[in-house]
Design a protein around this motif. Structure first.
Motif, PDB file in Angstrom:
ATOM      1  N   LEU A 602       0.846  -1.481   0.155  1.00 37.36           N
ATOM      2  CA  LEU A 602      -0.202   0.345  -0.016  1.00 37.36           C
ATOM      3  C   LEU A 602       0.324   1.615   0.466  1.00 37.36           C
ATOM      4  CD1 LEU A 602      -2.648   1.459   0.552  1.00 37.36           C
ATOM      5  CD2 LEU A 602      -2.522   1.307   2.567  1.00 37.36           C
ATOM      6  N   GLY A 603       1.930   1.130   0.898  1.00 35.95           N
ATOM      7  CA  GLY A 603       3.199   2.405   1.062  1.00 35.95           C
ATOM      8  C   GLY A 603       3.303   2.578  -0.243  1.00 35.95           C
ATOM      9  N   TYR A 605       2.668   2.402  -3.405  1.00 33.32           N
ATOM     10  CA  TYR A 605       1.424   2.385  -4.337  1.00 33.32           C
ATOM     11  C   TYR A 605       1.086   3.615  -4.270  1.00 33.32           C
ATOM     12  CZ  TYR A 605      -3.083   2.600  -7.047  1.00 33.32           C
ATOM     13  OH  TYR A 605      -4.144   3.214  -7.971  1.00 33.32           O
ATOM     14  N   ARG A 606       0.780   4.265  -2.923  1.00 32.72           N
ATOM     15  CA  ARG A 606       0.657   6.073  -2.749  1.00 32.72           C
ATOM     16  C   ARG A 606       1.724   6.726  -2.970  1.00 32.72           C
ATOM     17  NH1 ARG A 606      -2.277   5.817   3.182  1.00 32.72           N
ATOM     18  NH2 ARG A 606      -4.289   4.825   2.306  1.00 32.72           N
ATOM     19  N   GLN A 607       3.422   5.528  -3.105  1.00 33.82           N
ATOM     20  CA  GLN A 607       4.514   6.876  -3.756  1.00 33.82           C
ATOM     21  C   GLN A 607       4.546   6.782  -5.119  1.00 33.82           C
ATOM     22  OE1 GLN A 607       6.303   8.306  -1.595  1.00 33.82           O
ATOM     23  NE2 GLN A 607       7.287   8.685  -2.678  1.00 33.82           N
ATOM     24  N   ARG A 609       1.842   5.315  -8.214  1.00 30.27           N
ATOM     25  CA  ARG A 609       1.108   4.371  -8.973  1.00 30.27           C
ATOM     26  C   ARG A 609       0.967   4.174 -10.120  1.00 30.27           C
ATOM     27  NH1 ARG A 609      -4.871   6.662  -6.009  1.00 30.27           N
ATOM     28  NH2 ARG A 609      -4.137   6.806  -4.225  1.00 30.27           N
ATOM     29  N   ARG A 614      -0.135  -1.348  -8.671  1.00 31.23           N
ATOM     30  CA  ARG A 614      -0.425  -1.781  -8.006  1.00 31.23           C
ATOM     31  C   ARG A 614      -1.242  -3.270  -8.367  1.00 31.23           C
ATOM     32  NH1 ARG A 614      -4.106  -1.551 -13.830  1.00 31.23           N
ATOM     33  NH2 ARG A 614      -2.352  -3.752 -13.877  1.00 31.23           N
ATOM     34  N   LEU A 947      -8.045  -0.827  -2.400  1.00 29.61           N
ATOM     35  CA  LEU A 947      -7.625   0.247  -1.087  1.00 29.61           C
ATOM     36  C   LEU A 947      -8.713   0.793  -0.259  1.00 29.61           C
ATOM     37  CD1 LEU A 947      -6.624   3.196  -4.027  1.00 29.61           C
ATOM     38  CD2 LEU A 947      -4.875   2.220  -2.213  1.00 29.61           C
ATOM     39  N   GLU A 973       5.791   7.439   7.188  1.00 25.62           N
ATOM     40  CA  GLU A 973       4.305   7.726   6.923  1.00 25.62           C
ATOM     41  C   GLU A 973       3.414   6.489   7.147  1.00 25.62           C
ATOM     42  OE1 GLU A 973       4.886  11.656   4.336  1.00 25.62           O
ATOM     43  OE2 GLU A 973       4.482   9.661   3.057  1.00 25.62           O
ATOM     44  N   PRO A 975       1.157   3.372   6.123  1.00 27.68           N
ATOM     45  CA  PRO A 975      -0.300   3.549   4.653  1.00 27.68           C
ATOM     46  C   PRO A 975      -1.644   3.730   5.935  1.00 27.68           C
ATOM     47  CG  PRO A 975       0.583   1.923   4.792  1.00 27.68           C
ATOM     48  CD  PRO A 975       1.701   2.782   5.521  1.00 27.68           C
TER      49      PRO A 975
END
Length: 980
Positions: A602-603, A605-607, A609, A614, A947, A973, A975
């Motif tokens: 998840l971290g 993918y947020r960094q 995309r 994915r 997500l 950070e 997630p």
């Protein structure tokens, strides 16, 4: 609800009291299920349930394991078992004449057990006379034989004890290829020629025809010493090792070229027989030196007929002046007939029965005490394991895992290991001696190996060891090979591990490493520290240089804006690289640490995309949901085994809310209303490895068992499924598939006898055959009805897909033949609107066909992202997406909006390797896959849902140390910041 036990027979005498006592003990323990008992004892469910059935006396080891699992007094039950054994057999179990002291006789056993029959055992080798005669005639005519057969079909025995004795005046050379087949070949040839192996190996490497010249040299030398020999017989057993152990493609090809030329070249003086497992046939077709010879050289080894089995059972005993009880002969024949890979299990069960013989008679009581054909091997292995203390059990685990070659799209195989690869400690030496004495392992002066691959399939404990962490075992195997190369090159520092490989190897448990592997890792770590020190020195020099250059900063003010932009670009590129690396790490972590893996993915993918991040997020969410059988919840967070579907053949009705899984001797029904928390319902009798299918309404379940019998069950109440009928399909080959027309009134079966049969099941209690469809030139594999029920599609090993008009199933006719696949067709699926057909093949592709205007048809898109056989295909119920799976372990999701140009939607990776089946569960895109190791995973491809759901799967927020490991130099950070 678990099914209740059958009532005990009061006339069973001592066995009635014995079984009643076991049942009472289980009642006092709170009635644990036999699945729970099997998990505690490592014996099979059937073995434990039969112990309390009152039909036979279980072995003492099984009895004590049952008692221990239920919290009973083992000393008391040992006395009860001995009294019961005395009453049943009339022998004194305590003085050494009973079952537990059966190994006192020094007579030569008439059965080989797990080991293959050798040339010296030819007098005891029976049942394969017809096959032996055919193989001898083949070798006399063609000189090259490639013998294909399933593991446990008796390939090695028929060559060694059947074919070799038929050439009494021909000297033979028998060997297995191992990891270096040319070197092994050179050593064997040099020993026969009386010369050094080094020049022979160099000659074979440079020119494979050297093999032919060496044979002539050997034969010439024998002519000088004694009677002339005209030729040499070479037997290469376990040829699949050139794929599972040999990593050098060029050495593999040269070895095959040498063998083929020696047998087929001008003036050949060599006959060559190669034994290879049938699931490696496709691998053989990729060898240029062998593919041209295969059509004329290959012969199959099929299962033994009932008459051949009787000869294999009775004749060896008769030669040793023993008799076989008629009830035992009937039971053995029924247990082994038509069962793939049963011969080593049969031979082992006979050997254990011989050790429990009564006088000169082999009895049914002795066979049952040994555990039967299914339990004898696991019972022997468990007795060996139970006799070890804790330290030696750990050594046994390390030893047996080292002796297994993990399958890459195939079943696991045994691995022949040099003795120097093993630790020389006292525990390993003791375990090796005891396992060899129990015939579980075979050891000679230079190598150790598992006696037969049947042990890998039939010992639940070894299977559990292998399943616990296959990825770790692969890393350990790679470390072993790297350490071997390092030592062979005089410890060349360039061969040491660095970077990611070193970090992965350091995660291996130290106690499982040999001294040589620990030395290799220590040297790698020392080299890494030296490299780090060099980097630090270089950094200090750069910093001093940077200080000097700072003086020039005043001159660079005009370029400040550009520098800032460049720094931002570099930072963005660095962060992107870190995210992509973290995404790959998340996939690797997912089978073992799913909560952490979800947060890392998840971290990432947020960094950034991208498709790669994915897919990694979808992978971690899917794999963490349902895994293979496990003993209970652990740090991975998986559900216990009784909440986990497992098996080899799935079936799902149209609404997708019930799942049926064939799992050997039974079919288990599961409530899939919430696919993340499946709930077990009822069970039915099993179909072995046969196919199963629901009617569209989900009220009836069909299956075909391994003996070709069509079975139907009423599953209107899935908690209490009820058998309706069974009747022989009369197919003469294995039934690969079964399909049901959408109206639920007609079924189809596809068979290896090249035919399809249509059945009237409108009255499930009385199924009737309607028609037989012929036309395929080879085995029929998948069959599937169209959504309107008017057509039936079938795929075959003849590479074709055929579509039949079954509007009137009594008079079905061929409409169209779809050609284009270059290999076997293994999977088929109609689109929901019936206008498109999707097929999967051994040629590593799936194809889309436009069949909207039959008999006219045309090819649409070609899905070619797999690197091995495509084993399963499926359309979603809305038709906008489809899934293909394969032996390469890849799960590919496709956007089918434009079926002429299908677009990849997601590229998912199954961490357990080969994927055999895929089924959609319901319209929201959820689907399940089944691996070759019978584990089930649930997947979906909606990134928005991923997500939303991701943090619901997390059991604790990622720590700062973990974040720094996977996202170095990025601000912490988490997630999912709150605790779960």
């Amino acid at each position: 609800m678990p099914r209740g036990e059958s009532p005990l027979d009061p006339d069973a005498g001592p066995l009635f009291e014995f079984a009643a006592g076991l049942r009472k003990l289980r009642e006092q323990a709170g009635r644990p299920t036999y699945r729970d008992l099997a998990r505690r004892t490592h014996y099979g469910i059937a073995t434990l349930s039969s112990a309390a059935a009152g039909r036979q006396l279980p072995s003492l080891a099984v009895t004590l394991a049952y008692v221990r699992a239920c919290g009973g007094d083992e000393r008391e039950w040992k006395l009860i078992w001995q009294r019961t054994a005395d009453a049943c057999t009339g022998t004194d179990a305590s003085t050494g004449t009973g079952a537990e002291n059966r190994r006192t006789s020094a007579a030569k056993p008439p059965y080989a057990g797990l080991a293959a029959f050798r040339e010296a055992d030819a007098a005891y080798f029976f049942g394969r006379e017809k096959l032996t005669a055919a193989l001898v005639e083949h070798l006399k005519e063609k000189r090259l034989l490639v013998l294909f057969g399933a593991s446990g079909s008796g390939k090695s025995s028929v060559l060694r004890a059947g074919v070799l004795p038929a050439f009494p005046d021909v000297p033979s050379l028998v060997f297995t290829p191992g990891p270096n087949p040319l070197e092994e070949c050179a050593v064997r040839l040099a020993a026969r020629a009386g010369t050094a192996p080094g020049p022979v190996h160099a000659g074979l490497t440079a020119e494979p025809r050297t093999f032919h010249r060496m044979v002539r040299q050997i034969l010439a030398g024998q002519q000088q010493e004694g009677p002339a020999a005209d030729e040499l017989f070479v037997v290469v057993d376990q040829f699949e090792e050139v794929f599972t152990l040999c990593r050098d493609v060029r050495e593999r090809e040269r070895f095959v070229t040498a063998l083929v030329h020696a047998a087929q070249g001008p003036g050949s003086r060599t006959r060559v027989a190669i034994a290879v497992r049938s699931d490696f046939y496709t691998h053989c077709t990729r060898l240029p030196g062998l593919v041209d010879a295969l059509p004329h050289a290959h012969r199959p080894v099929g299962p033994m007929t009932a008459e051949e089995l009787r000869a294999a059972i009775v004749q060896p005993a008769a030669r040793s002046r023993l008799t076989v009880e008629s009830a035992l002969l009937t039971t053995l024949t029924a247990d082994a007939h038509g069962r793939p890979g049963a011969l080593p299990l049969l031979s082992h069960a006979l050997l254990e029965t011989w050790r429990r013989r009564r006088g000169n008679a082999l009895t049914l009581a002795g066979y049952r005490a040994a555990g039967g054909i299914e339990g004898a091997l696991s019972q022997t292995a468990e007795e060996f394991h139970d006799a070890l203390d804790d330290s030696r059990r750990r050594a046994a685990r390390r030893l047996f895992l080292r002796l297994v070659a993990l399958g890459e799209g195939t079943e696991d195989t045994k691995r022949r290991v040099p003795r120097q690869e093993l630790d020389s400690g006292p525990d390993t030496a003791f375990v090796l001696e005891q396992a060899t004495r129990a015939r579980l392992l075979t050891a000679d002066a230079g190598h150790v190996e598992i006696t037969h691959e049947a042990l890998i399939r039939c010992w639940p404990r070894l299977g559990a060891w292998l399943e616990e962490d296959r990825g770790r075992e692969r890393r350990h195997r790679a470390l072993t090979e790297a350490a071997t190369v390092w030592e062979s090159l005089n410890r060349d520092p360039d061969t040491l591990y660095r970077g990611v490989r070193l970090a992965a190897a350091k995660d291996l448990p130290p106690e499982g490493l040999t001294a040589r592997e620990r030395a290799f890792l220590d040297a790698s770590e020392a080299a890494a520290r030296q490299a780090q020190e060099r980097d630090r020195r270089r950094l200090r020099r750069l910093r001093r240089l940077a200080g000097a250059l700072a003086v020039l900063l005043v001159c660079a003010v005009a370029a400040a804006g550009f520098a800032v932009r460049a720094q931002d670009t570099l930072t963005r590129q660095r962060n992107e690289a870190v995210a992509l690396r973290a995404a790959d790490e998340a996939v690797r972590l997912s089978p073992h640490h799913p909560s952490l893996a979800v947060q890392v993915a998840l971290g990432a993918y947020r960094q950034t995309r991208q498709d790669r991040t994915r897919d990694a997020l979808l992978n971690t969410l899917s794999v963490a949901s349902i895994g293979p059988r496990t003993a209970g919840p652990g740090r991975s967070g998986r559900a216990p085994a009784h909440h986990t579907p497992a098996g080899h053949t799935p079936a799902v009705p149209a609404d997708g809310r019930v799942l049926a899984m064939a799992d050997g001797a039974r079919i288990v029904l599961w409530d899939m209303g919430d696919p993340r928390q499946p709930r077990r319902l009822g069970t039915t009798d099993g179909v072995g490895l046969g196919p199963i299918q629901f009617t569209r309404d989900g009220d009836t379940l069909l299956g075909v068992d391994s003996k070709g019998t069509l079975r139907l069950w009423d599953v209107t109440d899935p908690l209490r499924p009820r058998a309706l009928s069974k009747r022989p399909t009369e197919h003469t080959g294995y039934v690969y598939s079964v399909a049901v027309r959408p109206d639920g009134r007609v079924a189809a079966t596809g068979s290896y006898d090249d035919t399809i049969r249509l059945w009237d099941i409108s009255d499930p209690a009385r199924p009737r055959m309607l028609d037989e469809l012929t036309g395929h030139d080879d085995d029929v594999k998948p069959v599937v009805f169209g959504p309107d029920g008017k057509t039936l599609a079938s795929g075959s090993n003849d590479h074709d897909v055929r579509i039949w008009d079954v509007t009137d199933p009594r008079h079905a006719s061929l409409i169209a033949t779809l050609t284009g696949h270059e290999h076997f067709v293994d999977a088929l699926a109609y689109s929901p609107d019936g206008r498109t057909l999707l097929s999967g093949s051994d040629d590593h592709t799936a194809r889309l066909w436009d069949i909207s205007d039959l008999p006219r048809h045309s090819g649409l898109g070609r899905l070619a992202r797999h690197t091995d056989i495509v084993t399963g295909v499926a359309f979603a119920s809305h038709g906008r997406t489809a899934v293909t799976v394969g032996i390469d372990g890849v799960v590919e999701a496709w956007d089918m909006t434009d079926r002429g140009r299908p677009v990849p939607l997601a590229h998912l990776t199954n961490p357990r390797g080969t994927v055999k089946e895929v089924r959609y569960l319901k319209a929201d895109g959820t689907f399940l896959t089944v691996t070759a190791h019978h584990s089930v995973q649930i997947w979906y491809t909606d990134i928005g849902r991923a997500l939303t759901d991701a943090c619901d799967r997390v059991h604790g927020s990622i720590s700062r140390a973990q974040w720094a490991r996977y996202f170095p130099r990025l601000t912490y950070e988490p997630p999912c910041p709150r605790r779960f």
